[in-house]
Design an enzyme around this catalytic site. Structure first.
Site, short mmCIF file in Angstrom:
data_model
loop_
_atom_site.label_atom_id
_atom_site.label_comp_id
_atom_site.label_asym_id
_atom_site.label_seq_id
_atom_site.Cartn_x
_atom_site.Cartn_y
_atom_site.Cartn_z
N LYS A 303 1.97 32.42 -76.48
CA LYS A 303 1.65 31.95 -75.12
C LYS A 303 0.51 30.94 -75.15
O LYS A 303 -0.30 30.97 -76.08
CB LYS A 303 1.17 33.14 -74.26
CG LYS A 303 2.24 34.12 -73.85
CD LYS A 303 1.63 35.25 -73.03
CE LYS A 303 2.68 36.25 -72.58
NZ LYS A 303 3.69 35.70 -71.67
N ARG A 377 11.71 43.56 -72.65
CA ARG A 377 13.08 44.05 -72.59
C ARG A 377 13.50 44.69 -73.91
O ARG A 377 14.35 45.58 -73.93
CB ARG A 377 14.02 42.90 -72.18
CG ARG A 377 14.05 41.74 -73.12
CD ARG A 377 14.60 40.48 -72.49
NE ARG A 377 13.63 39.79 -71.64
CZ ARG A 377 13.88 38.67 -70.96
NH1 ARG A 377 15.10 38.13 -70.98
NH2 ARG A 377 12.96 38.11 -70.23
#
Ligand code: BES
Ligand code: ZN
Ligand code: ZN
Length: 530
Positions: A303, A377
Site C-alpha cells: 500500500k 477474503r
C-alpha cells in the site's frame, strides 16, 4: 423516595446555614447554598425542542426537578430569548443544593421515532447525542459524578454516556477523566425503578462491548499482535465463554492454505480463535466470523505509506466479534454463539505470497492471488468453510474488507451482502434500534463472473477491474458459503469516526458492534419462541 430527598435537602441546608453567600441567595431566592463546600456532583436534564418562548417542554424527570426547585430551572431557561435547539445545551449553577451544575440538554422534538429515509430511530439517536454532549461538557467543568436523565429512553441515554466517555489513553501519561455516570436522578421519580435500572445496565453493557471493539482496533499493531489479541480476548471473555487458541500447525492440519498464505509474510505467528458462548444449548448455533488482520501493509502488492497507520484497525471485524460476545455474555442472552477469528499480519517479505501465486483453500478450491492486498477474503474463505462444520443456523461475518465500500457508502452505513431477505430484515431492524446503520448491497452472479474468470485457478482474488470492488469481494466470499442464512458486513467505511457520529469521538469506531448485539438479541427471542 421523594420523602428521603426532602430529608437530604434539609440536612444540606442545615449544614451550610452559616455559609450563605449573598450572591447565591440572590440567585436562588429563599434557598440557601454553600459556596465554601464543593458539591462534586452534576445533573443532566433533558428538554424537548419547543418554539414557545414562555414555556419549557421538560422530560418527566426534568419537570419533577424543576418543581422541586420551585420552577427555578424553567425560570432561568426562559431568561434566554432563543429556545433551545436539538443538540444545544445550557449549564446552570446553584439551582439545587445537591448539584453544583445542572446541564440542560435538548433532545429534539417530542415524539420523534423511526425516520424512513434515515432508516434510524431519530428520537433515540438524539438522546444518545444530547446526553453524550452533556457529560463531556460536565467533565470539562471538573465534575466527577454525574446523574443523568433517562430522557424517556434509559438504554439510549446510558449508551450515549458510556460511548462518549471512552478514550484510548492506555499509552498516555495523562489519562482522560472518567466521571461516574448514574441514572439515579430519574429513578427517584420512577414508578418502576428496577426496570429503569435494568435498561440503564443494558445500555451500559452495549456500550461496553463497542468500547472493547474500539480499544482493540485502536491499539497499535506492534502491541496488538495475533497472539496478544488472543490473550486479551481470553482475559475479557474466558469467564463466560470457552476460548480456544489454535496455532499455525492446527491451521495446517485443517488445510487452511488460503489463510496461511497471508500469514506467511510475517514473523508473527498466525492464530485462529474459536470462541463459544452457550447461553442455551442448540444443535445449530449462530456463527460469527471476523477478519483479524492485525496490520495490513498490502503485502508484496504494498500500500502507499500515507495513511497506512490506519491499517492497525484491519482487525475491526475480529474486534466487533469480540465486543459483541462480551455484551451478549454479560447480558446472559439465551443464545448459542460460536465465533471464528483468523488472525495474522499481512507483510511483504522473502517468504510472502507473490502476485500470481496459487493457493488452496480448506474446501479444495484453488485461488490465484493476483493482488496480495486483497488478503481479507483469503483469510475469511477458510474461516467461513470451517464455521460451516458446526451446522450454524446463520453465519454473520464482519470485515474491513474493501476501500470500495468506503467509496460507496462512506461512514453512513456498513454494507451488507446477504442471501436471505429474512436475515436482512432482522439486521436492519436491529440497526434502527442501535442507530448504527446498515445498507443492503447486491450479490449478483454478475460479480461472481468477475472472480471466476481466472487464468490458473478456480478463482482469482480480485475482480479484474476496480468497478464494484465491494461486490466482487462479497462474491468471492460467497464461493465458500453454503449456508442459506449468510450475512457479510463490509465495515471498512465505518472503521473510523471523524466526527460523523456525534457520540463517538474521533478514532476507531467499533461499529457496528451494537447492531450485531441487537441482532443476536432479536435472533435469540425468535429461536426461543419457536
Ligand atoms: N484492509 C483493506 C481494506 C480497507 C480499506 C480497510 C480502507 C479499511 C479502510 C483491504 O485488505 C484491501 O486492501 N482491499 C483492497 C482490495 C483490492 C486490492 C482489490 C482495496 O480495497 O483496495
Ligand atoms: Zn489489504
Ligand atoms: Zn485488509
Amino acid at each position: 423516595m421523594a420523602a428521603s430527598i426532602v430529608k437530604r435537602v434539609s440536612r444540606v441546608k442545615k449544614l451550610n446555614v452559616s455559609h450563605i453567600s449573598a450572591r447565591y441567595k440572590l440567585l436562588t431566592g429563599s434557598r440557601h447554598f454553600s459556596t465554601s463546600k464543593q458539591w462534586n456532583k452534576a445533573l443532566v436534564l433533558g428538554v424537548y425542542e419547543n418554539e414557545s418562548t414562555d414555556s419549557i417542554d421538560f422530560t418527566g424527570t426534568a419537570r419533577k426537578f424543576d418543581e422541586k426547585a420551585d420552577g427555578k430551572i424553567s425560570q432561568l431557561l426562559l431568561t434566554v430569548k432563543k429556545p433551545l435547539k436539538c443538540g444545544k445545551t445550557r449549564t446552570l449553577h446553584a439551582v439545587d443544593p445537591e448539584f453544583s451544575s445542572v446541564l440542560v440538554t435538548c433532545i429534539g422534538k417530542r415524539g420523534e421515532g423511526y425516520d424512513e429515509l434515515e432508516t434510524v430511530d431519530k428520537g433515540r439517536e438524539s438522546i444518545r447525542a444530547a446526553v453524550a454532549k452533556a457529560v463531556l461538557q460536565l467533565r470539562e467543568l471538573g465534575e466527577n459524578e454525574i446523574e443523568v436523565d433517562s430522557c424517556g429512553d434509559t438504554e439510549a441515554s446510558a449508551e450515549g454516556c458510556h460511548l462518549a466517555l471512552f478514550s484510548y489513553d492506555d499509552l498516555k501519561a495523562e489519562k482522560s477523566r472518567k466521571p461516574a455516570v448514574r441514572i439515579s436522578c430519574a429513578t427517584r421519580y420512577s414508578q418502576d425503578k428496577n426496570s429503569m435500572e435494568k435498561e440503564w445496565r443494558k445500555g451500559a453493557i452495549l456500550a461496553e462491548g463497542q468500547n472493547l471493539s474500539r480499544r482493540l482496533m485502536e491499539m497499535p499493531a506492534n502491541l496488538l499482535t495475533p497472539t496478544k489479541f488472543a490473550e486479551i480476548v481470553k482475559e475479557q471473555l474466558a469467564d463466560k465463554c470457552e476460548v480456544l487458541v489454535r496455532d499455525k500447525d492446527w491451521a495446517e492440519s485443517m488445510k487452511m492454505g488460503s489463510f496461511l498464505s497471508v500469514a506467511r509474510g510475517s514473523v508473527e505467528p498466525p492464530v485462529f480463535l474459536e470462541i463459544e458462548y452457550k447461553g442455551r444449548h442448540s444443535d445449530s448455533p449462530l456463527a460469527l466470523v471476523g477478519k483479524g488482520v492485525t496490520f495490513d501493509t498490502g503485502g508484496i502488492s504494498i500500500k502507499p505509506s500515507q495513511g497506512m497507520d490506519a491499517m492497525r484497525g484491519d482487525m475491526g471485524g475480529a474486534a466487533c466479534v469480540a465486543g459483541s460476545l462480551l455484551s451478549v455474555s454479560k447480558l446472559q442472552l439465551p443464545v448459542h454463539v460460536k465465533a471464528f477469528i483468523p488472525l495474522c499480519e499481512n507483510m511483504p517479505s522473502g517468504s510472502a505470497t507473490k502476485p500470481g501465486d496459487v493457493v488452496t483453500a480448506m474446501n479444495g478450491k484453488t485461488i490465484q492471488v493476483d493482488n496480495t492486498d486483497a488478503e481479507g477474503r483469503l483469510i475469511l474463505a477458510d474461516a467461513l468453510c470451517y464455521s460451516e462444520q458446526f451446522n450454524p443456523s446463520l453465519i454473520l461475518d464482519m470485515a474491513t474488507l474493501t476501500g470500495a465500500i468506503d467509496v460507496a457508502l462512506g461512514a453512513g452505513a456498513a454494507g451488507v451482502f446477504t442471501n436471505s431477505e429474512n436475515m436482512w430484515n432482522k439486521l436492519q431492524k436491529a440497526s434502527v434500534r442501535s442507530g448504527d446503520r446498515v445498507w443492503r448491497m447486491p450479490l449478483f452472479n454478475h460479480y461472481t463472473k468477475k472472480i471466476t474468470e481466472c487464468q490458473l485457478a478456480d478463482l482469482n482474488n480480485i475482480g479484474g477491474s476496480r468497478s464494484g470492488g465491494a461486490c466482487t469481494a462479497a462474491a468471492f466470499l460467497k464461493e465458500f458459503v453454503n449456508n442459506k442464512n449468510w450475512l457479510h458486513l463490509d465495515i471498512a467505511g465505518v472503521m473510523s469516526n471523524s466526527g460523523d457520529v456525534a457520540y463517538l469521538g474521533k478514532g476507531m469506531s467499533g461499529r457496528p458492534t451494537r447492531t450485531v448485539i441487537e441482532f443476536i438479541n432479536l435472533m435469540s427471542k425468535e429461536t426461543n419462541n419457536r
